[in-house]
Design a protein around this motif. Structure first.
Motif, short mmCIF file in Angstrom:
data_model
loop_
_atom_site.label_atom_id
_atom_site.label_comp_id
_atom_site.label_asym_id
_atom_site.label_seq_id
_atom_site.Cartn_x
_atom_site.Cartn_y
_atom_site.Cartn_z
N MET A 246 0.96 -0.57 -0.25
CA MET A 246 -0.09 0.06 0.57
C MET A 246 1.03 1.75 -0.06
O MET A 246 1.81 0.71 0.60
N THR A 268 -8.79 -3.74 2.60
CA THR A 268 -7.55 -4.00 1.29
C THR A 268 -7.88 -5.61 1.23
O THR A 268 -7.84 -6.96 0.33
N GLU A 288 2.03 -3.87 5.80
CA GLU A 288 0.42 -3.01 4.68
C GLU A 288 0.49 -4.30 3.27
O GLU A 288 0.67 -3.59 2.36
N VAL A 328 -2.09 1.61 -4.40
CA VAL A 328 -1.75 0.74 -3.83
C VAL A 328 -0.51 0.04 -5.45
O VAL A 328 -1.17 0.24 -6.81
#
Length: 377
Positions: A246, A268, A288, A328
């Motif tokens: 991300m 996500t 992430e 992303v």
């Protein structure tokens, strides 16, 4: 699966007992012949003449027991239900006990044969089979007693005969109580084992997954990567890895708080499962960063699907971000059977991700040999 295993185990032991009973036929024949030979050798008078003794003890006994056991053996080898096989084995055992005790009526201890079927019923581990076997034993014991007193009339003391049968009946009742205790203990123990096994499986499952997103974790990623690489080599099929990171996620945490960052991570993760759950294996690699393994898929087949995911995530509006969007970056690598370790597969996809970050973010970069040459410089 567990029920199938228990059924297989049951049929396995029914088959073993049936085969043992078949071995019983020649043993019975040898035993009867040995007794006959010993009586003749020691000049002990037989209670029948020779022809009658041979017919009853050798021919008739062996024939009836053989028929019963062969019929039971073929029933146990057939495709009927397990319950039918169990009942067949118990009835055959009771009938053999009846035949042997009636023919050997001069040996009162022969009635002990009626205690064998209830012992066999213990193998099935269920009260209904034990109760069925004991019920049969009582019925056949009564039939045996009736034949002894009304038909054979061998001048035995009726009071002594009644006493022997009554004592055995009491012993049979005591045996029944003990067997019920054994089954209750066995079932309680099995429940404890099953609960422990269930807890163990649940714990192992939790250890494989990320606690927040319920995706497979970093450790499972490398295990699955190694396993899928082996399968790809074996089947000569492509394997594609996508690694996601991300963009500016630290800025989200610092600006809006870690709670809001968790909301973004969960969204996500759920979107990854929705987009790729049926065609790939989704992992939370850490923080992430996410990864997806695609079996039997080339990088050209995966690319449009990953692009679609990137656009869907970019369209999501989080109210706390005041219309700012989450983006992303992604790196793709296709393993085509070249001689590289599993870690290198990840490194190449990760380097493609690095290039996506380096060249503007919010994009998907495919690893190529040219990109690899640049990575090695």
């Amino acid at each position: 699966m567990e029920i199938d295993n228990l059924r297989t185990l049951n049929e396995k032991w029914v088959g073993r007992i049936s085969k043992f009973y078949l071995i019983f036929i020649p043993i019975l024949f040898l035993g009867e012949f040995s007794v006959y030979f010993l009586y003749k050798k020691l000049n002990i008078p037989l209670y029948f003449n020779d022809k009658t003794y041979v017919f009853i003890h050798l021919i008739l006994t062996i024939s009836i027991c053989s028929i019963l056991l062969v019929v039971n053996y073929f029933i146990c080898k057939s495709n009927v239900k397990s319950s039918v096989k169990n009942v067949s084995l118990l009835i055959s055992s009771e009938l053999i006990a009846l035949v042997t005790t009636v023919i050997h009526f001069r040996f009162p201890t022969g009635i002990l044969a009626f205690s064998i079927p209830p012992i066999v019923a213990l193998v099935f581990g269920k009260k209904r089979y034990v109760s069925f076997a004991f019920g049969l034993s009582i019925v056949f014991l009564f039939i045996n007693y009736t034949i002894q007193t009304l038909v054979l009339n061998h001048n035995a003391d009726p009071n002594a005969l009644f006493r022997d049968y009554l004592i055995f009946l009491l012993d049979l009742g005591f045996q029944y109580i003990l067997e019920i205790f054994v089954i209750n203990y066995s079932q309680s123990k099995n429940r404890i084992i099953e609960l422990d096994e269930k807890k163990k499986m649940e714990l192992e499952s939790k250890m494989k997954r990320d606690s927040m997103t319920d995706l497979l974790n970093h450790t499972e990623f490398f295990y699955e990567l190694s396993d899928k690489k082996f399968n790809a080599n074996k089947t000569n099929q492509p394997l594609t890895l996508a690694v996601f990171d991300m963009d500016f996620f630290k800025r989200i945490n610092d600006t809006y708080g870690h709670h809001c960052g968790d909301i973004v991570i969960l969204f996500t993760a759920n979107l990854l499962k929705k987009c790729f759950g049926e065609i790939g294996i989704v992992f939370r690699y850490g923080g992430e960063e996410f990864a997806v393994l695609f079996e039997n898929s080339t990088i050209r087949q995966v690319f449009p699907k990953v692009e679609e995911f990137r656009k869907l995530l970019n369209q999501k509006e989080f109210t706390f971000m005041h219309k700012k969007r989450v983006t992303v970056s992604c790196g793709l690598y296709e393993y085509d059977g070249d001689d590289v370790p599993s870690s290198m597969i990840f490194d190449r996809a990760d380097f493609a991700l690095y290039q996506a970050k380096k060249t503007g973010r919010n994009k998907v970069v495919l690893w190529t040999e040219k990109l690899g040459e640049y990575a090695n410089t």
